[in-house]
Write an enzyme that holds these catalytic residues in place. Structure first.
Site, short mmCIF file in Angstrom:
data_model
loop_
_atom_site.label_atom_id
_atom_site.label_comp_id
_atom_site.label_asym_id
_atom_site.label_seq_id
_atom_site.Cartn_x
_atom_site.Cartn_y
_atom_site.Cartn_z
N ILE A 1 0.85 -1.19 0.00
CA ILE A 1 0.00 0.00 0.00
C ILE A 1 0.88 1.24 0.00
O ILE A 1 1.76 1.38 0.85
CB ILE A 1 -0.90 0.02 1.26
CG1 ILE A 1 -1.70 -1.28 1.37
CG2 ILE A 1 -1.81 1.24 1.25
CD1 ILE A 1 -2.29 -1.52 2.74
N CYS A 2 0.63 2.13 -0.93
CA CYS A 2 1.33 3.41 -1.00
C CYS A 2 0.48 4.43 -0.25
O CYS A 2 -0.47 4.99 -0.80
CB CYS A 2 1.55 3.83 -2.46
SG CYS A 2 2.32 5.44 -2.63
#
Length: 154
Positions: free
Chosen positions: A92-93
């Site tokens: 997840i960014c």
């Protein structure tokens, strides 16, 4: 795990075992190093209607000073959501999960709620640009990846 991290995680585990916000469920926390939680998007976003997603939290000895590693984990019944900030391998960014965006006042519950919010506001059924290359070539732990966020200055 010992020290401050163990004490903090023990308190968090007690609290979330008793109650969590709607759409968040503790699945497993057999030890203090790794937990699994399921999340659902509760609004009417058609991209995620009826889906439940599995999050895996990994905590280091430095938690809560250092952020946990949080990734989506694919199972037979839990896909990795399509989102412009979620890679197909579950990374997840999200600035909250990086060392520059993390604050020790954050906790497992607030991270889950932030991810729920991120999914709720999404309107694009797509992966991040360069997903295949990133997944194939990345060898870093999620928290060690130097993502470039939109609000970063040059």
């Amino acid at each position: 795990m010992s020290g401050l991290g163990a004490k903090r995680l023990g308190k968090e585990l007690s609290k979330i075992s008793a109650s969590l916000p709607p759409g968040i469920t503790l699945v497993a926390a057999e030890n203090l190093e790794e937990w699994q939680l399921d999340i659902q998007v509760l609004d009417s976003n058609p991209l995620y209607a009826g889906e439940t997603y599995r999050l895996k939290f990994k905590f280091s000895q430095s938690y809560p000073i250092e952020p946990p590693e949080v990734t989506f984990h694919k199972t037979d019944s839990r896909p990795i959501p399509m989102h412009p900030h979620i890679y197909s391998n579950g990374i997840i960014c999200l600035d909250l999960l990086g060392s520059q965006g993390w604050s020790p006042v954050q906790n497992v519950e607030s991270v889950c709620m932030s991810i729920q919010s991120m999914l709720t506001s999404n309107t694009k059924n797509e992966r991040p640009p360069g997903d295949e290359e990133f997944v194939r070539g990345n060898r870093l732990r999620p928290r060690d990846i130097a993502f470039m966020y939109h609000d970063n200055t040059v």
